[in-house]
Design a protein around this motif. Structure first.
Motif, PDB file in Angstrom:
ATOM      1  N   TYR A   1     -22.504  -4.592 -36.488  1.00  0.00           N
ATOM      2  CA  TYR A   1     -22.284  -5.964 -36.214  1.00  0.00           C
ATOM      3  C   TYR A   1     -21.973  -6.951 -37.494  1.00  0.00           C
ATOM      4  O   TYR A   1     -21.018  -7.674 -37.621  1.00  0.00           O
ATOM      5  N   ALA A   2     -22.861  -6.650 -38.577  1.00  0.00           N
ATOM      6  CA  ALA A   2     -22.857  -7.364 -39.779  1.00  0.00           C
ATOM      7  C   ALA A   2     -21.365  -6.769 -40.448  1.00  0.00           C
ATOM      8  O   ALA A   2     -20.795  -7.717 -40.999  1.00  0.00           O
ATOM      9  N   PHE A   3     -21.007  -5.513 -40.213  1.00  0.00           N
ATOM     10  CA  PHE A   3     -19.701  -4.935 -40.764  1.00  0.00           C
ATOM     11  C   PHE A   3     -18.625  -6.079 -40.107  1.00  0.00           C
ATOM     12  O   PHE A   3     -17.512  -6.300 -40.728  1.00  0.00           O
ATOM     13  N   MET A   4     -18.827  -5.990 -38.630  1.00  0.00           N
ATOM     14  CA  MET A   4     -17.647  -6.814 -37.820  1.00  0.00           C
ATOM     15  C   MET A   4     -17.384  -8.235 -38.399  1.00  0.00           C
ATOM     16  O   MET A   4     -16.370  -8.789 -38.674  1.00  0.00           O
ATOM     17  N   GLN A   5     -18.690  -9.091 -38.774  1.00  0.00           N
ATOM     18  CA  GLN A   5     -18.609 -10.342 -39.190  1.00  0.00           C
ATOM     19  C   GLN A   5     -18.041 -10.166 -40.615  1.00  0.00           C
ATOM     20  O   GLN A   5     -17.020 -11.202 -40.865  1.00  0.00           O
ATOM     21  N   ALA A   6     -18.483  -9.534 -41.719  1.00  0.00           N
ATOM     22  CA  ALA A   6     -17.720  -9.387 -42.834  1.00  0.00           C
ATOM     23  C   ALA A   6     -16.231  -9.118 -42.838  1.00  0.00           C
ATOM     24  O   ALA A   6     -15.812  -9.630 -43.805  1.00  0.00           O
ATOM     25  N   GLY A   7     -16.072  -8.419 -42.055  1.00  0.00           N
ATOM     26  CA  GLY A   7     -14.454  -7.641 -42.004  1.00  0.00           C
ATOM     27  C   GLY A   7     -13.594  -8.562 -41.307  1.00  0.00           C
ATOM     28  O   GLY A   7     -12.505  -8.211 -41.058  1.00  0.00           O
ATOM     29  N   GLY A   8     -13.970  -9.701 -40.795  1.00  0.00           N
ATOM     30  CA  GLY A   8     -13.122 -10.495 -39.916  1.00  0.00           C
ATOM     31  C   GLY A   8     -12.860 -10.292 -38.387  1.00  0.00           C
ATOM     32  O   GLY A   8     -12.000 -10.757 -37.797  1.00  0.00           O
ATOM     33  N   LEU A   9     -13.595  -9.121 -37.975  1.00  0.00           N
ATOM     34  CA  LEU A   9     -13.444  -8.848 -36.492  1.00  0.00           C
ATOM     35  C   LEU A   9     -14.106  -9.587 -35.631  1.00  0.00           C
ATOM     36  O   LEU A   9     -13.768  -9.703 -34.428  1.00  0.00           O
ATOM     37  N   VAL A  10     -15.153 -10.439 -36.193  1.00  0.00           N
ATOM     38  CA  VAL A  10     -15.568 -11.467 -35.376  1.00  0.00           C
ATOM     39  C   VAL A  10     -15.673 -12.576 -36.238  1.00  0.00           C
ATOM     40  O   VAL A  10     -16.339 -12.651 -37.430  1.00  0.00           O
ATOM     41  N   ASN A  11     -15.555 -13.967 -35.561  1.00  0.00           N
ATOM     42  CA  ASN A  11     -15.806 -15.184 -36.316  1.00  0.00           C
ATOM     43  C   ASN A  11     -17.157 -15.643 -35.935  1.00  0.00           C
ATOM     44  O   ASN A  11     -17.179 -16.244 -34.875  1.00  0.00           O
ATOM     45  N   ASP A  12     -18.151 -15.526 -36.672  1.00  0.00           N
ATOM     46  CA  ASP A  12     -19.513 -16.200 -36.235  1.00  0.00           C
ATOM     47  C   ASP A  12     -19.837 -17.373 -37.102  1.00  0.00           C
ATOM     48  O   ASP A  12     -20.940 -17.850 -37.102  1.00  0.00           O
ATOM     49  N   HIS A  13     -18.946 -18.022 -37.840  1.00  0.00           N
ATOM     50  CA  HIS A  13     -19.240 -19.213 -38.570  1.00  0.00           C
ATOM     51  C   HIS A  13     -19.497 -20.349 -37.286  1.00  0.00           C
ATOM     52  O   HIS A  13     -18.743 -20.256 -36.207  1.00  0.00           O
ATOM     53  N   LEU A  14     -20.629 -21.091 -37.659  1.00  0.00           N
ATOM     54  CA  LEU A  14     -20.815 -22.140 -36.768  1.00  0.00           C
ATOM     55  C   LEU A  14     -19.508 -23.093 -36.686  1.00  0.00           C
ATOM     56  O   LEU A  14     -18.811 -23.309 -37.421  1.00  0.00           O
ATOM     57  N   VAL A  15     -19.383 -23.931 -35.493  1.00  0.00           N
ATOM     58  CA  VAL A  15     -18.258 -24.719 -35.175  1.00  0.00           C
ATOM     59  C   VAL A  15     -18.255 -25.895 -36.259  1.00  0.00           C
ATOM     60  O   VAL A  15     -17.008 -26.298 -36.701  1.00  0.00           O
ATOM     61  N   SER A  16     -19.563 -26.087 -36.731  1.00  0.00           N
ATOM     62  CA  SER A  16     -19.200 -27.463 -37.763  1.00  0.00           C
ATOM     63  C   SER A  16     -19.002 -26.781 -39.108  1.00  0.00           C
ATOM     64  O   SER A  16     -19.038 -27.562 -39.798  1.00  0.00           O
ATOM     65  N   CYS A  17     -18.932 -25.545 -39.285  1.00  0.00           N
ATOM     66  CA  CYS A  17     -18.613 -24.981 -40.546  1.00  0.00           C
ATOM     67  C   CYS A  17     -17.182 -24.931 -41.048  1.00  0.00           C
ATOM     68  O   CYS A  17     -16.386 -24.731 -39.865  1.00  0.00           O
ATOM     69  N   PRO A  18     -16.815 -25.727 -42.124  1.00  0.00           N
ATOM     70  CA  PRO A  18     -15.026 -25.717 -42.240  1.00  0.00           C
ATOM     71  C   PRO A  18     -14.657 -24.307 -42.281  1.00  0.00           C
ATOM     72  O   PRO A  18     -13.341 -24.232 -41.992  1.00  0.00           O
ATOM     73  N   ALA A  19     -15.365 -23.269 -42.615  1.00  0.00           N
ATOM     74  CA  ALA A  19     -14.807 -21.864 -42.605  1.00  0.00           C
ATOM     75  C   ALA A  19     -14.582 -21.366 -41.369  1.00  0.00           C
ATOM     76  O   ALA A  19     -13.649 -20.394 -41.112  1.00  0.00           O
ATOM     77  N   HIS A  20     -15.250 -22.038 -39.953  1.00  0.00           N
ATOM     78  CA  HIS A  20     -15.063 -21.688 -38.821  1.00  0.00           C
ATOM     79  C   HIS A  20     -13.479 -21.837 -38.425  1.00  0.00           C
ATOM     80  O   HIS A  20     -12.582 -20.895 -37.887  1.00  0.00           O
ATOM     81  N   HIS A  21     -12.727 -22.921 -38.765  1.00  0.00           N
ATOM     82  CA  HIS A  21     -11.579 -23.203 -38.449  1.00  0.00           C
ATOM     83  C   HIS A  21     -10.510 -22.364 -39.195  1.00  0.00           C
ATOM     84  O   HIS A  21      -9.383 -21.939 -38.688  1.00  0.00           O
ATOM     85  N   GLU A  22     -10.949 -21.963 -40.650  1.00  0.00           N
ATOM     86  CA  GLU A  22     -10.199 -21.190 -41.524  1.00  0.00           C
ATOM     87  C   GLU A  22      -9.972 -19.871 -40.864  1.00  0.00           C
ATOM     88  O   GLU A  22      -8.899 -19.256 -40.854  1.00  0.00           O
ATOM     89  N   CYS A  23     -11.198 -19.407 -40.327  1.00  0.00           N
ATOM     90  CA  CYS A  23     -11.100 -18.162 -39.952  1.00  0.00           C
ATOM     91  C   CYS A  23     -10.381 -17.930 -38.536  1.00  0.00           C
ATOM     92  O   CYS A  23      -9.918 -16.883 -38.182  1.00  0.00           O
ATOM     93  N   GLN A  24     -10.433 -19.053 -37.818  1.00  0.00           N
ATOM     94  CA  GLN A  24      -9.723 -19.003 -36.436  1.00  0.00           C
ATOM     95  C   GLN A  24      -8.057 -18.979 -36.582  1.00  0.00           C
ATOM     96  O   GLN A  24      -7.576 -18.409 -36.057  1.00  0.00           O
ATOM     97  N   SER A  25      -7.717 -19.740 -37.704  1.00  0.00           N
ATOM     98  CA  SER A  25      -6.312 -19.792 -37.946  1.00  0.00           C
ATOM     99  C   SER A  25      -5.867 -18.526 -39.085  1.00  0.00           C
ATOM    100  O   SER A  25      -4.557 -18.262 -38.955  1.00  0.00           O
ATOM    101  N   GLY A  26      -6.698 -17.913 -39.629  1.00  0.00           N
ATOM    102  CA  GLY A  26      -6.101 -16.830 -40.668  1.00  0.00           C
ATOM    103  C   GLY A  26      -6.571 -15.468 -40.017  1.00  0.00           C
ATOM    104  O   GLY A  26      -5.905 -14.400 -40.154  1.00  0.00           O
TER     105      GLY A  26
END
Length: 155
Positions: free
Chosen positions: A130-155
């Motif tokens: 699961y940590a690999f999935m997070q780090a590898g972009g297979l899952v976006n677990d950034h909190l919705v309040s985190c600016p990276a959440h939107h970046e990971c969603q669109s990228g």
């Protein structure tokens, strides 16, 4: 990425971040062709090097996993192709509002772990996967309040 996630098992992520350069240097820039060729003498030397986590099992798993990657290549597949099958080829976009909501494992990471172990990979338990999935972009677990959440969603 899989090497670093396996090395982190049971340790703080900061420890691994501080040793990233050592891992890159000692594991040939993570080139599986070169790492797969490491013999017992090389592993014995790595166990003594403070630039990485000196855990024989984790070091041996890294060499083993490089060999498993080569085996996948020989079959006309890749580790990337394999792991993306567990998320239907699309990054899972979670909508967590609080850190307490983040899981340590999921059904997908458990299935990935079982498949990797069946293929001979080591240090790939469900939490590591699961940590690999997070780090590898297979899952976006950034909190919705985190600016990276939107970046990971669109990228």
């Amino acid at each position: 990425m899989l090497t670093l996630e396996g090395a982190q098992a049971g340790l703080s992520w900061l420890t691994i971040l501080r040793k990233r350069k050592g891992y890159r240097r000692l594991f040939a820039d993570f080139d599986p062709r070169r790492v797969a060729g490491y013999d017992q003498f090389k592993i014995d030397k790595l166990v003594l090097d403070p630039a990485i986590v000196r855990h024989r099992g984790k070091i041996e798993a890294t060499v083993n996993n490089a060999r498993r990657i080569l085996a996948l290549w020989d079959e006309g597949a890749s580790l990337s192709e394999l792991v993306w099958t567990f998320v239907d080829q699309r990054s899972i976009q979670n909508q967590w509002k609080e850190m307490a909501q983040l899981p340590a494992t999921t059904a997908q990471s458990t299935l990935m772990s079982k498949a990797l172990k069946k293929s001979g990979f080591r240090f790939v338990g469900p939490t590591t996967c699961y940590a690999f999935m997070q780090a590898g972009g297979l899952v976006n677990d950034h909190l919705v309040s985190c600016p990276a959440h939107h970046e990971c969603q669109s990228g």
